[in-house]
Enzyme design. Structure first.
Site, PDB file in Angstrom:
ATOM      1  N   ASP A  87       0.866  -1.179   0.000  1.00  0.00           N
ATOM      2  CA  ASP A  87       0.000   0.000   0.000  1.00  0.00           C
ATOM      3  C   ASP A  87       0.902   1.227   0.000  1.00  0.00           C
ATOM      4  O   ASP A  87       1.218   1.800   1.040  1.00  0.00           O
ATOM      5  CB  ASP A  87      -0.913  -0.024   1.225  1.00  0.00           C
ATOM      6  CG  ASP A  87      -1.985   1.051   1.163  1.00  0.00           C
ATOM      7  OD1 ASP A  87      -2.065   1.748   0.134  1.00  0.00           O
ATOM      8  OD2 ASP A  87      -2.735   1.194   2.143  1.00  0.00           O
ATOM      9  N   ALA A  88       1.333   1.607  -1.191  1.00  0.00           N
ATOM     10  CA  ALA A  88       2.326   2.666  -1.347  1.00  0.00           C
ATOM     11  C   ALA A  88       1.748   3.940  -1.950  1.00  0.00           C
ATOM     12  O   ALA A  88       2.304   5.016  -1.777  1.00  0.00           O
ATOM     13  CB  ALA A  88       3.470   2.164  -2.228  1.00  0.00           C
ATOM     14  N   LYS A  89       0.648   3.795  -2.696  1.00  0.00           N
ATOM     15  CA  LYS A  89      -0.012   4.930  -3.360  1.00  0.00           C
ATOM     16  C   LYS A  89       0.984   5.753  -4.171  1.00  0.00           C
ATOM     17  O   LYS A  89       0.982   6.979  -4.145  1.00  0.00           O
ATOM     18  CB  LYS A  89      -0.747   5.803  -2.343  1.00  0.00           C
ATOM     19  CG  LYS A  89      -1.813   5.035  -1.557  1.00  0.00           C
ATOM     20  CD  LYS A  89      -2.504   5.914  -0.530  1.00  0.00           C
ATOM     21  CE  LYS A  89      -3.560   5.136   0.231  1.00  0.00           C
ATOM     22  NZ  LYS A  89      -2.988   4.116   1.139  1.00  0.00           N
ATOM     23  N   ARG A  90       1.827   5.063  -4.923  1.00  0.00           N
ATOM     24  CA  ARG A  90       2.858   5.736  -5.702  1.00  0.00           C
ATOM     25  C   ARG A  90       2.260   6.410  -6.931  1.00  0.00           C
ATOM     26  O   ARG A  90       1.245   5.978  -7.470  1.00  0.00           O
ATOM     27  CB  ARG A  90       3.926   4.733  -6.137  1.00  0.00           C
ATOM     28  CG  ARG A  90       4.668   4.044  -5.000  1.00  0.00           C
ATOM     29  CD  ARG A  90       5.345   5.020  -4.085  1.00  0.00           C
ATOM     30  NE  ARG A  90       6.312   4.378  -3.196  1.00  0.00           N
ATOM     31  CZ  ARG A  90       6.620   4.794  -1.988  1.00  0.00           C
ATOM     32  NH1 ARG A  90       6.018   5.884  -1.498  1.00  0.00           N
ATOM     33  NH2 ARG A  90       7.508   4.173  -1.252  1.00  0.00           N
TER      34      ARG A  90
END
Length: 270
Positions: A87-90
């Site tokens: 869950d990095a939301k890059r």
């Protein structure tokens, strides 16, 4: 193995759509326990009841220089038949996005990642080109401020559409490898139902159950496909911190089993 195939196998192996968030918070963990020790016990206790784990990178970045090592070792602890979602939301451009993709997929070995579409296709392409990995694009998120942009209306293909609808449609256009899914919050049931009807073959990562107030029954009914699949229903705090002290792992196991069984109860309509 293609991502969609592994997602289905992970769900079938433990008869579960539950995805547990590994978000170690030193303020809530047992006193004196490291994040890695905490994660090890949580994974061992909950693995029989889940289809995978969602690892929020921010909690590890906040641990300082040892955080990456803890993150890397945590990923290795996840059983190979289960999903590991970073869950990095890059979301960035050019070489930066390529570096993010290498970090998540090559270095950490995760099966999937969350990503922001705000910068457009070229910011997501480095992730999408990992054809056996999954990319969950932020679409209609669970947070209170999500409507600031996601519910704006814009001209798209000759019609007025909400921005989140444009994101979903673009995601489908980009899904040539069948490795793209959508992040849709359990607090957004109307949109969740609408998106599932419009995109029956795309997997959804669904946060917002528990502390954020998402309704589990409605989430199962609105978020799964006609076979009761293609949804990863996420829970973190309600599982990790179901009990405190030395009984935290047992509490997590019981909470995970209870939620897995509740999800399956609501899936009986399929």
């Amino acid at each position: 193995m293609k991502f969609l195939e592994k997602l289905k196998q992970a769900g079938n192996s433990h008869n579960s759509l539950l995805c547990v968030g590994l978000d170690p918070d030193p303020k809530l963990m047992p006193v004196g326990m490291t994040a890695l020790e905490f994660n090890r016990e949580i994974i061992a206790a909950t693995a029989p009841f889940v289809c995978g784990y969602k690892i929020n990178l921010a909690f590890y970045e906040a641990l300082g220089k040892q955080g990456w090592e803890i993150l890397s070792e945590t990923c290795k602890l996840i059983p190979p038949e289960l999903l590991s979602i970073a869950d990095a939301k890059r979301g960035d451009i050019g070489n930066t996005s390529k570096a993010y993709a290498r970090a998540v997929f090559d270095e950490l070995g995760c099966d999937g990642v969350t990503a922001s579409p705000y910068l457009g296709y070229d910011s997501l392409e480095p992730f999408i080109e990992y054809q056996d990995k999954g990319i969950f694009i932020l679409c209609r998120t669970s947070n209170q401020g999500s409507a600031d942009f996601q519910m704006l209306k814009t001209e798209y293909l000759g019609q007025k559409r909400f921005l989140y609808e444009v994101v979903a449609d673009k995601s489908l256009q980009w899904n040539r490898y069948e490795n793209i899914g959508l992040v849709v919050g359990a607090t957004q049931q109307e949109e969740l139902k609408k998106l599932r009807l419009s995109y029956p073959k795309m997997p959804f990562l669904i946060p917002g159950i528990g502390a954020q107030g998402g309704d589990l029954k409605a989430t199962v009914e609105n978020g799964t496909n006609q076979s009761g699949q293609l949804a990863l229903i996420c829970a973190s705090r309600g599982i990790l911190y179901a009990r405190s002290g030395s009984e935290f792992a047992q509490g997590a196991a019981e909470a995970a089993k209870q939620m897995r069984d509740a999800i399956n109860h609501y899936r009986k309509r399929f």
